[in-house]
Motif scaffolding. Structure first.
Motif, PDB file in Angstrom:
ATOM      1  N   ARG A 234       0.927  -1.107  -0.081  1.00  0.00           N
ATOM      2  CA  ARG A 234      -0.064  -0.115   0.083  1.00  0.00           C
ATOM      3  C   ARG A 234       0.675   1.312   0.165  1.00  0.00           C
ATOM      4  N   ILE A 235       1.869   1.235   0.937  1.00  0.00           N
ATOM      5  CA  ILE A 235       2.952   2.385   0.685  1.00  0.00           C
ATOM      6  C   ILE A 235       3.522   2.712  -0.667  1.00  0.00           C
ATOM      7  N   SER A 236       3.448   1.450  -1.489  1.00  0.00           N
ATOM      8  CA  SER A 236       4.175   1.600  -2.721  1.00  0.00           C
ATOM      9  C   SER A 236       3.204   2.439  -3.701  1.00  0.00           C
ATOM     10  N   VAL A 237       1.815   2.090  -3.295  1.00  0.00           N
ATOM     11  CA  VAL A 237       0.822   2.825  -4.268  1.00  0.00           C
ATOM     12  C   VAL A 237       0.821   4.310  -3.856  1.00  0.00           C
ATOM     13  N   LEU A 238       0.992   4.732  -2.675  1.00  0.00           N
ATOM     14  CA  LEU A 238       0.826   5.841  -2.129  1.00  0.00           C
ATOM     15  C   LEU A 238       2.112   6.631  -2.913  1.00  0.00           C
ATOM     16  N   ILE A 278      12.931   8.300 -10.262  1.00  0.00           N
ATOM     17  CA  ILE A 278      11.755   7.423 -10.494  1.00  0.00           C
ATOM     18  C   ILE A 278      11.975   5.998 -10.705  1.00  0.00           C
ATOM     19  N   GLY A 279      13.150   5.851 -11.494  1.00  0.00           N
ATOM     20  CA  GLY A 279      13.556   4.592 -12.046  1.00  0.00           C
ATOM     21  C   GLY A 279      13.976   3.805 -10.649  1.00  0.00           C
ATOM     22  N   GLY A 280      14.624   4.397  -9.669  1.00  0.00           N
ATOM     23  CA  GLY A 280      15.131   3.778  -8.520  1.00  0.00           C
ATOM     24  C   GLY A 280      13.771   3.475  -7.620  1.00  0.00           C
ATOM     25  N   ILE A 281      12.818   4.397  -7.592  1.00  0.00           N
ATOM     26  CA  ILE A 281      11.765   4.304  -6.882  1.00  0.00           C
ATOM     27  C   ILE A 281      10.827   2.943  -7.621  1.00  0.00           C
ATOM     28  N   GLN A 282      10.931   2.833  -8.571  1.00  0.00           N
ATOM     29  CA  GLN A 282      10.258   1.814  -9.541  1.00  0.00           C
ATOM     30  C   GLN A 282      10.707   0.352  -9.217  1.00  0.00           C
ATOM     31  N   LEU A 283      12.246   0.255  -9.086  1.00  0.00           N
ATOM     32  CA  LEU A 283      12.765  -0.977  -8.649  1.00  0.00           C
ATOM     33  C   LEU A 283      12.823  -1.351  -7.471  1.00  0.00           C
ATOM     34  N   VAL A 285       9.958  -0.571  -5.672  1.00  0.00           N
ATOM     35  CA  VAL A 285       8.557  -1.117  -5.646  1.00  0.00           C
ATOM     36  C   VAL A 285       8.436  -2.748  -6.149  1.00  0.00           C
ATOM     37  N   LEU A 286       9.186  -2.680  -7.188  1.00  0.00           N
ATOM     38  CA  LEU A 286       9.106  -4.211  -8.238  1.00  0.00           C
ATOM     39  C   LEU A 286       9.837  -5.038  -6.920  1.00  0.00           C
ATOM     40  N   GLY A 287      10.775  -4.769  -6.398  1.00  0.00           N
ATOM     41  CA  GLY A 287      11.489  -5.639  -5.440  1.00  0.00           C
ATOM     42  C   GLY A 287      10.277  -5.879  -4.178  1.00  0.00           C
ATOM     43  N   ILE A 288       9.745  -5.044  -3.790  1.00  0.00           N
ATOM     44  CA  ILE A 288       8.684  -5.113  -2.817  1.00  0.00           C
ATOM     45  C   ILE A 288       7.444  -6.219  -3.163  1.00  0.00           C
ATOM     46  N   ILE A 289       7.129  -6.068  -4.495  1.00  0.00           N
ATOM     47  CA  ILE A 289       5.865  -7.003  -5.102  1.00  0.00           C
ATOM     48  C   ILE A 289       6.702  -8.333  -5.319  1.00  0.00           C
ATOM     49  N   GLY A 290       8.033  -8.285  -5.675  1.00  0.00           N
ATOM     50  CA  GLY A 290       8.710  -9.641  -5.762  1.00  0.00           C
ATOM     51  C   GLY A 290       8.964 -10.244  -4.725  1.00  0.00           C
ATOM     52  N   GLU A 291       9.138  -9.640  -3.648  1.00  0.00           N
ATOM     53  CA  GLU A 291       9.337 -10.274  -2.270  1.00  0.00           C
ATOM     54  C   GLU A 291       7.746 -11.102  -1.970  1.00  0.00           C
TER      55      GLU A 291
END
Ligand code: UDP
Ligand code: MG
Length: 329
Positions: A234-238, A278-283, A285-291
């Protein structure tokens, strides 16, 4: 549980051990006298794939005391899985879990039992701030409990350890939780029941070194957080909403400068920085989803929590669930 009902009760103690050859005898010397005052007891050592003489040492002490049992894993499966194996095999009316390095003083057990007889289902321990622990350990431990309590819906007391007493009912519920990434420190408070904490001053490790490196502690913390909470997602969405809004405002500003003033927003540096940012943030967030996807993947395979190489204790018949009863060695 009333004391009349259980005058003759059995106490089970589960001790997960990994390369602790120097700690077995000193632990027995202190633990056995405490347990002997009760009607019946058992000590179950879960050897988590030790590569030293831990198993031989246990087998030797078993010779002189028939209350000692052991399970030995085919490899190292981790502390939490060792606890699971213990829960699967013990038969006591109350079950105590403790570390095998003497940091958890066995002399606290009578206090556990007293509380249990008063009617508590879970007696957990809270480690008092110990100045003898390394600064890094104290700092990481405090940070960990603050973070996990903020991110998950449950409250894990700061300094909680896997040193606790469980009533038989609670032990049965806990052992039937089959999620792949076990985190008993969070699962036990999550269960509810009638719980009480007692504080204690941990002792220094008697011999050997800690098995929890910084890397293992971070992995353990991640397991704890992602096992109990979807908040990181949820924090990623925010995060996403916040940066989209920021880009929108900045875009409006750039257009305004272009069409309504003489100047334009200058520079490729700002573009590059924002792209990288923004690229860093995306990675991340992807990491969190990946987890979380990784956890689903492990969960879907239904692999066993541990593989036993040898043991001198059977899964008690009334506790056998899906596993087959195995013959004793
Ligand atoms: N342990 C285990 N498997 C592991 C790591 C640790 O069974 O992979 C056992 C270890 O032998 C000890 C307990 O878990 O009895 C707690 O570990 P340790 O004392 O190293 O952790 P610390 O007290 O430093 O947090
Ligand atoms: Mg320890």
């Amino acid at each position: 549980m009333s004391s009349d009902q259980f005058k003759e009760f059995k106490v089970s103690v589960i001790v997960p051990i990994y390369n602790e050859e120097g700690n077995i005898s000193p632990l027995m010397d202190r633990l056995v006298p405490v347990l002997q005052q009760y009607h019946d007891y058992e000590i179950l050592f879960v050897d988590d794939g030790s590569r030293d003489h831990t198993l031989e040492t246990i087998k030797n002490s078993k010779e002189s005391n028939s209350h000692i049992h052991y399970i030995s894993f085919a490899r190292n499966f981790g502390h939490q899985n060792a606890l699971k194996a213990g829960l699967d095999h013990v038969t006591g009316d109350c079950v105590i879990t403790m570390d095998g390095d003497l940091q958890h003083p066995p002399e606290l057990i009578p206090q556990f039992i007293e509380k249990w007889l008063e009617g508590y289902d879970v007696v957990y321990t809270i480690r008092r701030e110990d100045t003898r622990l390394s600064f890094l350990k104290r700092l990481t431990s405090r940070f960990f409990y603050r973070l996990i309590n903020r991110l998950s819906g449950i409250h894990i007391p700061e300094g909680a350890a896997d040193f606790r007493l469980l009533d038989r009912n609670v032990a049965d519920v806990l052992k039937d939780i089959r999620e792949y990434h076990l985190f008993y420190r969070g699962l036990t408070p999550w269960l509810g029941f009638h719980q009480i904490g007692i504080t204690y001053l941990p002792e220094e490790r008697f011999s050997g070194q800690t098995k929890y490196s910084l890397r293992k502690m971070i992995a353990f913390a991640l397991t704890g957080i992602t096992s109990f909470s979807l908040k990181p997602l949820r924090i990623s969405v925010l995060f996403g909403v916040f940066f989209a809004l920021l880009a929108f405002i900045y875009g409006g500003y750039a257009l305004y400068m272009k069409f309504f003033t003489q100047s334009t927003v200058p520079g490729w540096a700002s573009v590059l920085i924002s792209v990288l940012f923004i690229g860093g943030i995306q990675l991340i967030v992807l990491g969190i989803i990946g987890e979380y996807i990784g956890k689903l993947f492990m969960e879907s395979k239904h692999r066993p929590h541990y593989i036993i190489k040898e043991k001198n204790v059977a899964i008690p018949p009334r506790f056998v669930t899906q596993e087959k009863q195995e013959p004793l060695k």
